[in-house]
Design a protein around this motif. Structure first.
Motif, PDB file in Angstrom:
ATOM      1  N   ILE A 154      71.489  -4.688  18.272  1.00 14.37           N
ATOM      2  CA  ILE A 154      70.224  -5.362  17.969  1.00 14.37           C
ATOM      3  C   ILE A 154      70.257  -6.754  18.595  1.00 14.37           C
ATOM      4  O   ILE A 154      71.265  -7.459  18.496  1.00 14.37           O
ATOM      5  CB  ILE A 154      69.992  -5.471  16.451  1.00 14.37           C
ATOM      6  N   THR A 155      69.154  -7.131  19.235  1.00 11.73           N
ATOM      7  CA  THR A 155      69.015  -8.465  19.821  1.00 11.73           C
ATOM      8  C   THR A 155      67.908  -9.211  19.097  1.00 11.73           C
ATOM      9  O   THR A 155      66.836  -8.640  18.840  1.00 11.73           O
ATOM     10  CB  THR A 155      68.692  -8.375  21.322  1.00 11.73           C
ATOM     11  N   CYS A 156      68.162 -10.462  18.762  1.00 14.20           N
ATOM     12  CA  CYS A 156      67.170 -11.318  18.113  1.00 14.20           C
ATOM     13  C   CYS A 156      67.016 -12.605  18.920  1.00 14.20           C
ATOM     14  O   CYS A 156      67.926 -13.021  19.641  1.00 14.20           O
ATOM     15  CB  CYS A 156      67.586 -11.654  16.671  1.00 14.20           C
ATOM     16  N   GLU A 169      67.761 -21.572  28.632  1.00 16.99           N
ATOM     17  CA  GLU A 169      68.182 -22.117  27.338  1.00 16.99           C
ATOM     18  C   GLU A 169      67.001 -22.591  26.499  1.00 16.99           C
ATOM     19  O   GLU A 169      67.134 -23.492  25.664  1.00 16.99           O
ATOM     20  CB  GLU A 169      69.176 -23.266  27.543  1.00 16.99           C
ATOM     21  N   LEU A 170      65.833 -21.973  26.722  1.00 11.23           N
ATOM     22  CA  LEU A 170      64.682 -22.262  25.881  1.00 11.23           C
ATOM     23  C   LEU A 170      64.668 -21.367  24.643  1.00 11.23           C
ATOM     24  O   LEU A 170      63.974 -21.659  23.673  1.00 11.23           O
ATOM     25  CB  LEU A 170      63.387 -22.067  26.672  1.00 11.23           C
ATOM     26  N   LEU A 171      65.401 -20.288  24.706  1.00 12.49           N
ATOM     27  CA  LEU A 171      65.539 -19.370  23.577  1.00 12.49           C
ATOM     28  C   LEU A 171      67.020 -19.166  23.282  1.00 12.49           C
ATOM     29  O   LEU A 171      67.842 -19.116  24.200  1.00 12.49           O
ATOM     30  CB  LEU A 171      64.883 -18.014  23.874  1.00 12.49           C
ATOM     31  N   ASN A 172      67.340 -19.025  22.017  1.00 13.79           N
ATOM     32  CA  ASN A 172      68.675 -18.623  21.597  1.00 13.79           C
ATOM     33  C   ASN A 172      68.698 -17.111  21.399  1.00 13.79           C
ATOM     34  O   ASN A 172      67.707 -16.521  20.959  1.00 13.79           O
ATOM     35  CB  ASN A 172      69.070 -19.315  20.297  1.00 13.79           C
ATOM     36  N   GLY A 173      69.802 -16.491  21.710  1.00 10.81           N
ATOM     37  CA  GLY A 173      69.949 -15.051  21.529  1.00 10.81           C
ATOM     38  C   GLY A 173      71.015 -14.741  20.489  1.00 10.81           C
ATOM     39  O   GLY A 173      72.042 -15.418  20.423  1.00 10.81           O
ATOM     40  N   LEU A 174      70.755 -13.724  19.691  1.00 15.74           N
ATOM     41  CA  LEU A 174      71.696 -13.300  18.652  1.00 15.74           C
ATOM     42  C   LEU A 174      71.945 -11.805  18.800  1.00 15.74           C
ATOM     43  O   LEU A 174      70.985 -11.017  18.885  1.00 15.74           O
ATOM     44  CB  LEU A 174      71.129 -13.601  17.258  1.00 15.74           C
ATOM     45  N   LYS A 175      73.198 -11.392  18.828  1.00 10.11           N
ATOM     46  CA  LYS A 175      73.575  -9.988  18.927  1.00 10.11           C
ATOM     47  C   LYS A 175      74.214  -9.551  17.617  1.00 10.11           C
ATOM     48  O   LYS A 175      75.082 -10.235  17.080  1.00 10.11           O
ATOM     49  CB  LYS A 175      74.578  -9.778  20.073  1.00 10.11           C
ATOM     50  N   LEU A 176      73.771  -8.409  17.108  1.00 11.96           N
ATOM     51  CA  LEU A 176      74.370  -7.821  15.924  1.00 11.96           C
ATOM     52  C   LEU A 176      74.194  -6.314  15.981  1.00 11.96           C
ATOM     53  O   LEU A 176      73.558  -5.793  16.906  1.00 11.96           O
ATOM     54  CB  LEU A 176      73.752  -8.393  14.648  1.00 11.96           C
ATOM     55  N   SER A 177      74.746  -5.633  15.005  1.00 12.89           N
ATOM     56  CA  SER A 177      74.692  -4.169  14.971  1.00 12.89           C
ATOM     57  C   SER A 177      73.934  -3.721  13.739  1.00 12.89           C
ATOM     58  O   SER A 177      74.013  -4.341  12.676  1.00 12.89           O
ATOM     59  CB  SER A 177      76.105  -3.579  14.967  1.00 12.89           C
ATOM     60  N   SER A 178      73.184  -2.632  13.881  1.00 15.75           N
ATOM     61  CA  SER A 178      72.435  -2.072  12.760  1.00 15.75           C
ATOM     62  C   SER A 178      73.315  -1.120  11.972  1.00 15.75           C
ATOM     63  O   SER A 178      74.433  -0.782  12.389  1.00 15.75           O
ATOM     64  CB  SER A 178      71.189  -1.340  13.269  1.00 15.75           C
TER      65      SER A 178
END
Length: 912
Positions: free
Chosen positions: A189-191, A174-183
Motif C-alpha cells: 500500500i502506498t500513501c 519532494e513536494l509529497l511524502n510517500g509512505l509504504k506499508l502492507s495490508s
C-alpha cells in the motif's frame, strides 16, 4: 504543439546530460520552420526573463528541485495567502500538478506535536479522485481501465497514467511524502502526504485553481470534505461526507469499444489440424458501431497489424487435459458446440433455461493427454450500439499454461492498422474478462474450486499476462525515447502497467517490459514467438505463485484467529460450533494448497527452456528475456513454498489437537450436565418416595376411618355426647345455645388451618435456602490418607458410586457432616468426585441450607469452600503442594481467623 508541447509541462524530463530533444508527431510535420523559430526565440526570451527575476530575488542559492519550481531557498515560510488571491498560480508547476498537489493537501496533514496524528491519503483513493476530476474537467488527463487490487479482489477501474506520472514527479521534487506499508491481505500500500516544501508551493496557488478543486472534493454547497469508500456489496466506490451526503462514482464503469477480432494461436503451439478462421471480411462492421468512451482521447502511439496473446496458469495435469478434451467433445464425431459453466441440477428433467452469454467452441487440434487447441466464438451481450465480433484462439497444455490469442482486425473505424493504445487498453479488458468466462465453462468444477481458493473467491477477476505483438509502431523511436517519463511512457502504461525497461533488439524491433506484460513491435517480431511464449509461461507461473504465496499467509492468519477463538471457547457459547466449522474449512484448504503446489512443481519440471536463436535479434531477445534464469528462480521459489506449506500443515496439526481437546471438554461438559440431570432425577425420585410414604400414611388413615365407619354401622350411631358424663356439658352448650356448636367448629377449622399453613410456609422457606457449591479441582490425592479421612466419616456416608469408564474408575462419595457445630449448626451434604485409577480429585460439591443453620452462624459460599479446604487439608489427603495463590495467602489467613472466631462462638453457645 498539442500533447508534444505538454510533455514538459507534465514533468517529462530528458535523461541527465542528454541534449534537449523535440519529438515530431505526424500531425506536426506540416508546421513551417518559421513558426518553430519564432517559438524557440520566445522560449529563450522567457528563460532570460525568469533568470533575471531569479537574480533580482537572490535566487542563486537553490535547493533540490527549487529551480524547477521557481522557488528560492530564502523564501519566507510565513507568506500570507493573499499572494494567491489572483486567478493565476505562480508555482512553476502545470495546472494539473498544482490542482493535484492542492487536492492531496486537503486530505493530509503532518503532525506538529506528539499528541497529534499523521494524516495520509491512500493511492487508490487518489486515483478515484483523479478520475472524478477528469470527469468534472478539473484535471486535464486521459484515463484507461486497469486491473487493480481492491481489498481481497482484483477489479478493473479507470486509472489515469498521466496522473500517476505527476504523482511520481511531485514525490521526486519532494513536494509529497510517500509512505509504504502492507495490508492484511499482504498487498503493498502506498500513501501520500503534503510535505513542508509542498505547503510552501501552495501558498502561491491561485484562487481559480483552489475553487476548481473545491467543486470536486467538497459536498455541494458546503465545506464538508468527500471521502472515498468502497462498497463490497455493490462493488462500487462512493464519495461520502460526514453529513450523510453520498455520491456514486463511475470509476468502475469500464468503457466498451467496437472491434472485430480473429482467433490467433502462435504456430509454435500448433500440432497439425486446420488453420484458424479469419474475420477480416467482417472488419467493416465495427466501423458502423459506437463506443462508450466519455473522454476525448489524445493518441500518441499507434500500432499496425496487432496480435494479442494473454496467458495465465491454471492447475492442470494429464487427467485434467483428458477430462477437458472429453468436455469439449474432441473425440466425438461432431466436435465442439456451445458451452456454459452452469451446472445441470435436474438431469432427468425435460427443459433447460439459461441466461444469455454462451461460448461456441470449434476444435483445431488436440492430443488426448497433452494439449487442446480450439477456437471460441463469444456470444455475450454488449451495450447498445457497440459491435463486437470476438473470436479467441485458445491453447490449453498439461503443464497448466493457457494462451488466449486474437488478431485485431479492426477497432472502430480503423481496419488492421493505426490501432490506438487507448482503444487497445479497453479491448484488453474484454479479453481478460471473456477469457475467464470461456475457460471456466470447460474446466472441471474442482479446478474452479482450486482457483477460487488461490484468488480468495474472486477467481473471475484474476490477473493475466499480456503479450502485444505488432508489425509496426508509430512513431518509431529508440527504446530509450519511449521511456521518457512523459506522454510516450504513459501511453505504454495503459496496456503494460508500470513500465520497467525497454530495449532495441534490432534496428527495427523494440521490446518494452511492463508489470502486466510486454510489447514487441517490429517487422521481425513474429519470428520470436517460441521464445516469447516460453517467457509468457514463466511469467504466468510467477504471477500465480505470487497469489499462492499471499493466500498461504492469509490462511496462516485465519489459523491464528481460530487459535484465539479456541482459547476463549469456554467463555463464548457460540465459539465451539464456529471453531469446528472453521477447522474443517482450513483442513480442506490446506489439502487443496498441497495439491496446487504439486501441480506447480510438476509444471516447472515439464517446461523446457527453448534454445538460443542463431540470429542476432533472437540472441538479443534471449538475453533480455532471461528465460533460463526465470525458470531457475521459479524452481527455487516453489521449493521454498514446500517448506511453507509443510509448516502450515504442522500448524494445522497443532490446531487439530486443540480442537480435539475442545471436543473432549465439550463432551465432558455434556457428561457433567447429564450427571447433574441424573442427580436431579434421583432427587425427584427421592421426593417421589417421600410422597409415596405420605400416600401410605393417608391410606392407613383411610383404612382406620373405614374401620371406624364399619363399627358405627354395626353399633349404630354412638358418640361421646351420648355418655352421661359428657351430657352435662353438651346439653347447655350445644343444644340449648343456638349456633354455638357451629361457631366452635369454625374456630377449630381456622386454628388447624392456620397451623398447617404456617408449617407449610416454614418448610418452603427452609427448602429455598440451599447453597449448592460445585468446584473443579483436578488435584493429585494421597489415596491412603483419603481412605482414612473417609473412614472417620463413618456412618455419615450416605452414598458411594463407582463407574468404570474404559481404563478409569470414577468414584463419587457423599456424606452428611456429623458435627453440625462446625458448620453453623447445620450439617452440609458433601460429595467428592475422584478418579480411583489416576488418584486425582476431579471435583467437589457442597449442599448447605443456611436457613436451617443459626442465623448469626450461617455460612456463605466462600466460607463453605474455605471450611471444606481446611477439613481436607487437616486430613492430609493431598499428594502435592497447594497451588500458589500469590497475594491470596493473606486473605486466606484472615478467613481462618474469622472461622476460628465463629467456631469458638458456636462452641461457647453449645456449652451454655
Amino acid at each position: 504543439g498539442g500533447r508534444a508541447g505538454r510533455a514538459c509541462e507534465r514533468g517529462a524530463r530528458p535523461p541527465a546530460g542528454a541534449p534537449a530533444m523535440k519529438k515530431v508527431l505526424p500531425e506536426d510535420e506540416g508546421r513551417d520552420e518559421e513558426a518553430e523559430d519564432e517559438e524557440d526565440e520566445e522560449a529563450a526570451d522567457e528563460e532570460d526573463d525568469e533568470e533575471a527575476a531569479g537574480d533580482a530575488k537572490g535566487g542563486g542559492n537553490k535547493k533540490g528541485g527549487a529551480d524547477v519550481l521557481g522557488l528560492d531557498a530564502d523564501s519566507d515560510s510565513d507568506d500570507d495567502d493573499s499572494e494567491s488571491a489572483g486567478s493565476a498560480s505562480n508555482t512553476g508547476l502545470t495546472e494539473a500538478q498544482n490542482r493535484l498537489l492542492y487536492l492531496i493537501s486537503l486530505y493530509t496533514h503532518a503532525a506538529r506535536t506528539e499528541d497529534e496524528k499523521e494524516e495520509w491519503i491512500r493511492k487508490q483513493a487518489v486515483q478515484v479522485l483523479i478520475y472524478e476530476g477528469i470527469v468534472l474537467q478539473v484535471l486535464d488527463y486521459d484515463y484507461a481501465p486497469s486491473s487493480e487490487m481492491i481489498g481481497l479482489r482484483r477489479a478493473y477501474f479507470n486509472v489515469s497514467q498521466e496522473g500517476k506520472s505527476d504523482l511520481d514527479f511531485l514525490r521526486e521534487e519532494e513536494l509529497l511524502n510517500g509512505l509504504k506499508l502492507s495490508s492484511k491481505e499482504y498487498q503493498p500500500i502506498t500513501c501520500y502526504q503534503i510535505s513542508e516544501k509542498g505547503e510552501e508551493v501552495l501558498k502561491k496557488l491561485g484562487k481559480q485553481d483552489r475553487e476548481a478543486v473545491h467543486e470536486m472534493v467538497y459536498e455541494p454547497g458546503t465545506r464538508e470534505l468527500l471521502k472515498v469508500t468502497w462498497d463490497e456489496g455493490d462493488e462500487v466506490f462512493y464519495l461520502v461526507s460526514a453529513t450523510g451526503y453520498r455520491r456514486k462514482s463511475t470509476v468502475m464503469n469500464t468503457e466498451d469499444v467496437s472491434y472485430v477480432s480473429s482467433a490467433y494461436i502462435p504456430q509454435c503451439l500448433r500440432h497439425g489440424g486446420r488453420p484458424t478462421l479469419s474475420n477480416a471480411h467482417r472488419a467493416h462492421e465495427c466501423g458502423q458501431g459506437d463506443s462508450a468512451i466519455r473522454d476525448e482521447l489524445d493518441e500518441v502511439i499507434t500500432l499496425n497489424s496487432v496480435s494479442v496473446i494473454v496467458s495465465e496458469f491454471i492447475p492442470f495435469g494429464t487427467n485434467n487435459i483428458v477430462q477437458l478434451n472429453n468436455n469439449i467433445g474432441s473425440t466425438e464425431r461432431v466436435q465442439g458446440g456451445f458451452f456454459t459453466a452452469n451446472i445441470d441440477k435436474d438431469t432427468s428433467g425435460t427443459k433447460l433455461e439459461l441466461n444469455p452469454g454462451l461460448t461456441s467452441i470449434s476444435i483445431l487440434d488436440y492430443t488426448l493427454a497433452d494439449h487442446a487447441n480450439f477456437e471460441a466464438n463469444i456470444h455475450y451481450p454488449t451495450q447498445e450500439g457497440v459491435v463486437q465480433v470476438e473470436t479467441f484462439g485458445i491453447s490449453c497444455n498439461s503443464d497448466g499454461t493457457l494462451f488466449y490469442g486474437m488478431q485485431v482486425e479492426a477497432v472502430l473505424d480503423r481496419i488492421k492498422d493505426n490501432i490506438s493504445l487507448d482503444h487497445l487498453a479497453r479491448l484488453l479488458v474484454d479479453v481478460h474478462v471473456d477469457s475467464s468466462k470461456i475457460i471456466d465453462s470447460v474446466i472441471s468444477s474442482h479446478q474452479r474450486k482450486l482457483m477460487d481458493l488461490v484468488y480468495n473467491g474472486y477467481a473471475r477477476y484474476r490477473d493475466k499476462v499480456n503479450l502485444i505483438v505488432a508489425n509496426e509502431i508509430t512513431p518509431h523511436l529508440t527504446a530509450e525515447e519511449y521511456m521518457d517519463q512523459g506522454e510516450y511512457e504513459n501511453e505504454l502504461k495503459q496496456v503494460l502497467g508500470d513500465t520497467r525497461a525497454a530495449y532495441d533488439i534490432s534496428e527495427h524491433d523494440a521490446l518494452v517490459f511492463g508489470a502486466h506484460g510486454l510489447l514487441v513491435a517490429g517487422p521481425n517480431s513474429r519470428h520470436h514467438e517460441p521464445l516469447l511464449c516460453a517467457y509468457l509461461q514463466f511469467q504466468s507461473t510467477d504471477l500465480f505463485l505470487q497469489n499462492f504465496f499471499n493466500r498461504l499467509y492469509m490462511l496462516l492468519d485465519e489459523m491464528k484467529e481460530l487459535r484465539a477463538e479456541i482459547d476463549v471457547a469456554d467463555s463464548n457459547p457460540r465459539a465451539f460450533d464456529w471453531c469446528i466449522k472453521e477447522h474443517t474449512k482450513l483442513t480442506e484448504q490446506v489439502i487443496m494448497l498441497e495439491e496446487i503446489l504439486g501441480f506447480i512443481r510438476e509444471s516447472l519440471n515439464e517446461v523446457v527452456v527453448p534454445p538460443q536463436p542463431p540470429e542476432q535479434s533472437g540472441r538479443s531477445l534471449y538475453e533480455r528475456l532471461q528465460v533460463a534464469d526465470m525458470k531457475d528462480q521459479l524452481m527455487r521459489r516453489s521449493a521454498d513454498l514446500v517448506k511453507s506449506v509443510s509448516a502450515t500443515r504442522r500448524h494445522l496439526e497443532l490446531l487439530s489437537g486443540m480442537v480435539q481437546d475442545l471436543r473432549e471438554k465439550k463432551s465432558m461438559s455434556i457428561n457433567e450436565s447429564t450427571q447433574a440431570y441424573t442427580r436431579q432425577l434421583c432427587d425427584l425420585q427421592n421426593h417421589s418416595e417421600k410422597s409415596s410414604k405420605a400416600l401410605e400414611i393417608i391410606q392407613i388413615l383411610l383404612a382406620g376411618t373405614l374401620a371406624f365407619d364399619t363399627l358405627d354401622r354395626l353399633t349404630g350411631q354412638w358418640s361421646v355426647v351420648n355418655t352421661s358424663w359428657m351430657r352435662v356439658l353438651v346439653e347447655p352448650l350445644m343444644k340449648n345455645t343456638p349456633f354455638m356448636w357451629f361457631i366452635l367448629n369454625g374456630l377449630a377449622f381456622v386454628a388447624f388451618g392456620t397451623l398447617c399453613r404456617r408449617a407449610f410456609r416454614a418448610m418452603t422457606f427452609n427448602a429455598q435456602g440451599v447453597i449448592t457449591l460445585k468446584e473443579t479441582v483436578n488435584r493429585k490425592l494421597d489415596m491412603q490418607n483419603l481412605n482414612k479421612y473417609l473412614l472417620r466419616k463413618g456412618n455419615a456416608i450416605t452414598t458411594e458410586e463407582h463407574v468404570t469408564a474404559q481404563s478409569n474408575e470414577l468414584v463419587s462419595v457423599s456424606w452428611i457432616e456429623p458435627d453440625k457445630r462446625e458448620w453453623g449448626y447445620f450439617s452440609p451434604r458433601i460429595t467428592l468426585h475422584y478418579d480411583l485409577t489416576t488418584g486425582y480429585l476431579l471435583s467437589l460439591e457442597i449442599q448447605y441450607n443456611r436457613r436451617l443453620a443459626k442465623r448469626n452462624l450461617a455460612f456463605n459460599a466462600d466460607e463453605l469452600r474455605d471450611r471444606l479446604r481446611e477439613d481436607l487439608n487437616a486430613g492430609k489427603i493431598w499428594a502435592d503442594s497447594p497451588p500458589d495463590d500469590g497475594d491470596g495467602d493473606k486473605k486466606e489467613s484472615e478467613r481462618k481467623k474469622e472461622k476460628n472466631k465463629t467456631a469458638k462462638k458456636g462452641s461457647d453457645e453449645a456449652k451454655k
